[in-house]
Design a protein around this motif. Structure first.
Motif, PDB file in Angstrom:
ATOM      1  N   MET A  64      50.270 133.875  53.086  1.00  0.00           N
ATOM      2  CA  MET A  64      49.989 135.146  52.023  1.00  0.00           C
ATOM      3  C   MET A  64      50.048 136.392  52.844  1.00  0.00           C
ATOM      4  O   MET A  64      49.943 136.580  53.897  1.00  0.00           O
ATOM      5  CB  MET A  64      48.324 134.940  51.664  1.00  0.00           C
ATOM      6  CG  MET A  64      48.163 133.672  51.026  1.00  0.00           C
ATOM      7  SD  MET A  64      46.236 133.257  50.891  1.00  0.00           S
ATOM      8  CE  MET A  64      46.140 134.245  49.286  1.00  0.00           C
ATOM      9  N   ASN A  82      54.013 138.522  55.213  1.00  0.00           N
ATOM     10  CA  ASN A  82      53.325 137.113  54.719  1.00  0.00           C
ATOM     11  C   ASN A  82      52.726 136.502  56.054  1.00  0.00           C
ATOM     12  O   ASN A  82      53.440 135.787  57.095  1.00  0.00           O
ATOM     13  CB  ASN A  82      54.351 136.112  54.297  1.00  0.00           C
ATOM     14  CG  ASN A  82      54.972 136.671  52.821  1.00  0.00           C
ATOM     15  OD1 ASN A  82      54.238 137.274  52.367  1.00  0.00           O
ATOM     16  ND2 ASN A  82      55.944 136.352  52.388  1.00  0.00           N
ATOM     17  N   GLU A 139      47.219 140.066  49.388  1.00  0.00           N
ATOM     18  CA  GLU A 139      46.995 138.772  48.271  1.00  0.00           C
ATOM     19  C   GLU A 139      45.615 138.378  48.955  1.00  0.00           C
ATOM     20  O   GLU A 139      44.800 137.760  48.482  1.00  0.00           O
ATOM     21  CB  GLU A 139      48.117 137.799  48.433  1.00  0.00           C
ATOM     22  CG  GLU A 139      49.487 138.341  47.807  1.00  0.00           C
ATOM     23  CD  GLU A 139      50.446 137.554  47.979  1.00  0.00           C
ATOM     24  OE1 GLU A 139      51.405 137.462  47.098  1.00  0.00           O
ATOM     25  OE2 GLU A 139      50.535 136.576  49.014  1.00  0.00           O
ATOM     26  N   GLU A 156      42.506 140.314  48.016  1.00  0.00           N
ATOM     27  CA  GLU A 156      42.285 139.972  46.775  1.00  0.00           C
ATOM     28  C   GLU A 156      41.565 138.741  46.584  1.00  0.00           C
ATOM     29  O   GLU A 156      40.571 138.654  45.969  1.00  0.00           O
ATOM     30  CB  GLU A 156      43.422 139.965  45.875  1.00  0.00           C
ATOM     31  CG  GLU A 156      43.186 139.986  44.230  1.00  0.00           C
ATOM     32  CD  GLU A 156      44.283 140.207  43.407  1.00  0.00           C
ATOM     33  OE1 GLU A 156      44.371 140.131  42.236  1.00  0.00           O
ATOM     34  OE2 GLU A 156      45.679 140.537  44.183  1.00  0.00           O
TER      35      GLU A 156
END
Length: 269
Positions: A141, A174, A145, A148
């Motif tokens: 991720m 990522n 992300e 969140e």
């Protein structure tokens, strides 16, 4: 199409599980051999059985989680005979055997993360000093992300990363494996993940550099709680009585790490 994919995955999981499954006969035999090794105080037999369980775990992790992992790299190491004959190690062997025998699929990100953390901790307990997990790109991720998903700001996320939240320095955006986000929600495994992160830092940093980081982090806790020590700050509580014991365990672990570093470098006598 999604139904077909799901059915294909179920078949794949079933085939892999059958391939890696430990039969009852093998499970019973391994238990008998371990008991014999301790009864006879046989270091060769005990090392052989420990190596079997460890290798079986490594192969199971590498094979049964293709959606999470690309592979696992470890640096070879020698078992410590004194540790092998400890009661702690004996209990771990039997627990791992049972866990292997009952391993079920498919596993959630949380279940995979807990298995990965426990295996990693065991590797270090056995004497290893380098283990690296390579993840599928789809399993990683972006920091935004992850923040969140956790309901926090990216600033707070970077603080957690500094404290030991698993994050890859792979040169891309990522960086955070999905299980790390799930583990951070668990008060026990969140702390264990941070411990591993700090241990890796300690293995690859000079003692003075690591001590500098620890003292800086402890100073932040001292200011936050208006106390000089973790015992003073949490005099009326312990970890089991708190709704969120993260700060308590983190500060406590940092204090213990200072003692370990000073002991390893010949100080703190």
């Amino acid at each position: 199409m999604d139904i077909e994919k799901s059915q294909t995955n179920e078949v794949k999981w079933k085939e892999m599980k059958e391939l890696m499954h430990m039969s009852r006969a093998v499970f019973d035999y391994a238990q008998e051999q371990i008991e014999m090794a301790y009864h006879e105080q046989n270091p060769v037999l005990l090392e052989k059985e420990t190596d079997y369980v460890f290798t079986k775990l490594l192969a199971s992790l590498s094979t049964l989680f293709p959606e999470q992992l690309v592979g696992i790299s470890i640096k070879p190491f020698l078992f410590s005979t004194s540790h092998l004959f400890s009661s702690t190690h004996k209990n771990k062997l039997f627990k791992w055997l049972d866990r292997l025998y009952q391993l079920d699929l498919p596993a959630s990100d949380m279940d995979f993360g807990k298995l990965k953390i426990d295996f990693e901790l065991w590797y270090y307990e056995l004497g290893g000093d380098f283990i690296e997990f390579s993840y599928q790109k789809s399993y990683l991720m972006k920091p935004s992300e992850a923040a969140e998903a956790l309901g926090i700001s990216t600033v707070t996320l970077h603080k957690y990363i500094k404290q030991g939240l698993e994050c890859l320095d792979n040169g891309s955006q990522n960086k955070i494996p999905k299980h790390a986000v799930e583990l951070l929600k668990d008060p026990v495994y969140g702390v264990l993940m941070q411990l591993i992160g700090q241990k890796k830092k300690r293995l690859h940093q000079k003692p003075a550099e690591r001590l500098g980081e620890i003292y800086k982090e402890i100073a932040e806790y001292q200011i936050r709680y208006g106390a000089a020590t973790v015992h003073e700050a949490f005099a009326e509580y312990d970890g089991d009585e708190m709704d969120d014991p993260t700060d308590y365990y983190r500060w406590k672990d940092l204090t213990e790490e200072i003692t370990e570093i000073l002991k390893d470098t010949g100080g703190g006598k």
